[in-house]
Design an enzyme around this catalytic site. Structure first.
Site, PDB file in Angstrom:
ATOM      1  NE  ARG A  72      -3.752   0.264   0.349  1.00  0.00           N
ATOM      2  CZ  ARG A  72      -4.653  -0.007  -0.588  1.00  0.00           C
ATOM      3  NH1 ARG A  72      -4.689   0.750  -1.689  1.00  0.00           N
ATOM      4  NH2 ARG A  72      -5.476  -1.035  -0.470  1.00  0.00           N
ATOM      5  NE  ARG A  94      -2.511  -4.836  -7.443  1.00  0.00           N
ATOM      6  CZ  ARG A  94      -3.322  -4.321  -6.541  1.00  0.00           C
ATOM      7  NH1 ARG A  94      -3.000  -3.208  -5.902  1.00  0.00           N
ATOM      8  NH2 ARG A  94      -4.471  -4.908  -6.264  1.00  0.00           N
ATOM      9  CG  HIS A 163      -2.022   2.925  -8.418  1.00  0.00           C
ATOM     10  ND1 HIS A 163      -2.164   3.757  -7.327  1.00  0.00           N
ATOM     11  CD2 HIS A 163      -3.227   2.340  -8.600  1.00  0.00           C
ATOM     12  CE1 HIS A 163      -3.392   3.665  -6.864  1.00  0.00           C
ATOM     13  NE2 HIS A 163      -4.063   2.819  -7.632  1.00  0.00           N
ATOM     14  CG  ASP A 206     -11.627   5.972  -8.069  1.00  0.00           C
ATOM     15  OD1 ASP A 206     -10.728   6.154  -8.920  1.00  0.00           O
ATOM     16  OD2 ASP A 206     -12.008   4.838  -7.719  1.00  0.00           O
ATOM     17  CD  GLU A 265      -3.659   5.771  -9.902  1.00  0.00           C
ATOM     18  OE1 GLU A 265      -3.913   4.858 -10.733  1.00  0.00           O
ATOM     19  OE2 GLU A 265      -4.324   5.952  -8.873  1.00  0.00           O
TER      20      GLU A 265
END
Length: 294
Positions: A72, A94, A163, A206, A265
């Site tokens: 994270r 990832r 990201h 978002d 991102e």
């Protein structure tokens, strides 16, 4: 993230060592220009701190370094897809183990190259042959290049993202410009929306900005610096902050973590895998993000 305090388990050069946090090995860079760290789990950059500055990259205090779960914070590599258009969400890069290919350094900084190659595990998730590398250039600025090569006998299609979690002093006292005005709002079922030229956050966000400028700026008024994010090879910029409720719902983010992070991102956005970028055999593609502070 305090990389300097971690003991070295291997010394590769004057500037590059391997350290370990819990179950994850990290390529640690200590140079006159900056310090940085790249986890081999996920090919995941976890820190970039120019000399004399606070880290430009945000990592959760509760990130889980078990070598299984995605970390994270930092710069997760989302590939061969971005989002929840297939499983696992954001692809397998990832959470895969990457290999250190090479490192080289001079007075201007350090360059580290990692590689992700096909395996039985990746083939079960995505039945294609590929050669993916991550080039991390650490100096006065940070440049991360994801290079994708089709080594299969037939074409395949992908999407992805770098990201990036940026470190800010107070999300309420930041102003963002350069992201464009048109976006898809993921909180409204990807509704097409129009916004202003300047973004000041007051709640969760978002968004997939579909017409970003090449250079996005995040003014951090508390630290008196402007973070710049310059992207190449993208078709969108995703901006995200989970805010209070979102942070509380995550087991690997502290409840107040949203106050000091902002994701900006470099993204190849596609509603489905089939609508992504198609590479013919031997073709390659690069997705780039360059991060600096002014």
């Amino acid at each position: 993230m305090n990389l300097v305090s971690l003991p070295a388990i291997a010394v590769l050069s004057d500037n590059v060592t391997i350290v370990q946090k819990d179950q994850v090995k990290i390529v640690r860079i200590i140079h006159d220009k900056a310090t940085a760290g790249i986890a081999l789990h996920g090919g995941h950059l976890v820190s970039y701190q120019p000399t004399g500055q606070q880290d430009l990259i945000w990592m959760s205090e509760q990130a889980i370094f078990d070598g299984k779960k995605a970390l994270r914070g930092g710069i997760p590599v989302c590939w061969p897809w971005f989002g929840r258009i297939a499983a696992p969400a954001h692809g397998f890069a990832r959470t895969s183990q990457w290999e250190l290919v090479e490192h080289r350094e001079n007075e201007h900084g350090v360059i580290v190259e990692l590689a992700l190659l096909p395996s039985k595990d990746t083939h079960q998730l995505w039945p294609h042959m590929f050669d993916v590398s991550l080039l991390v250039e650490v100096g006065d600025e940070l440049k991360v290049t994801l290079k994708v090569i089709n080594i299969d006998d037939e074409a395949w299609t992908f999407s992805g993202a770098l990201h990036t979690y940026l470190n800010v002093a107070d999300i309420l006292q930041t102003e963002t410009t350069g992201m464009g005005t048109q976006y898809l709002d993921s909180l409204q079922d990807d509704k097409v929306c129009q916004g202003g030229d300047t973004l000041v956050l007051t709640d969760t966000i978002d968004r997939v900005y579909t017409q970003p400028e090449a250079l996005i700026k995040i003014e951090d008024k508390v630290l008196n610096r402007t973070l710049t994010v310059e992207n190449q090879g993208h078709n969108a910029a995703v901006l995200w902050n989970p805010w209070s409720e979102g942070a509380q719902s995550m087991g690997d983010m502290q409840d107040d973590g949203y106050q000091t992070m902002f994701c900006v991102e470099s993204t190849i956005h596609a509603p489905t895998i089939e609508q992504g970028i198609t590479l013919q055999p031997s073709e390659n593609y690069e997705l780039v993000t360059v991060i600096a502070a002014q």
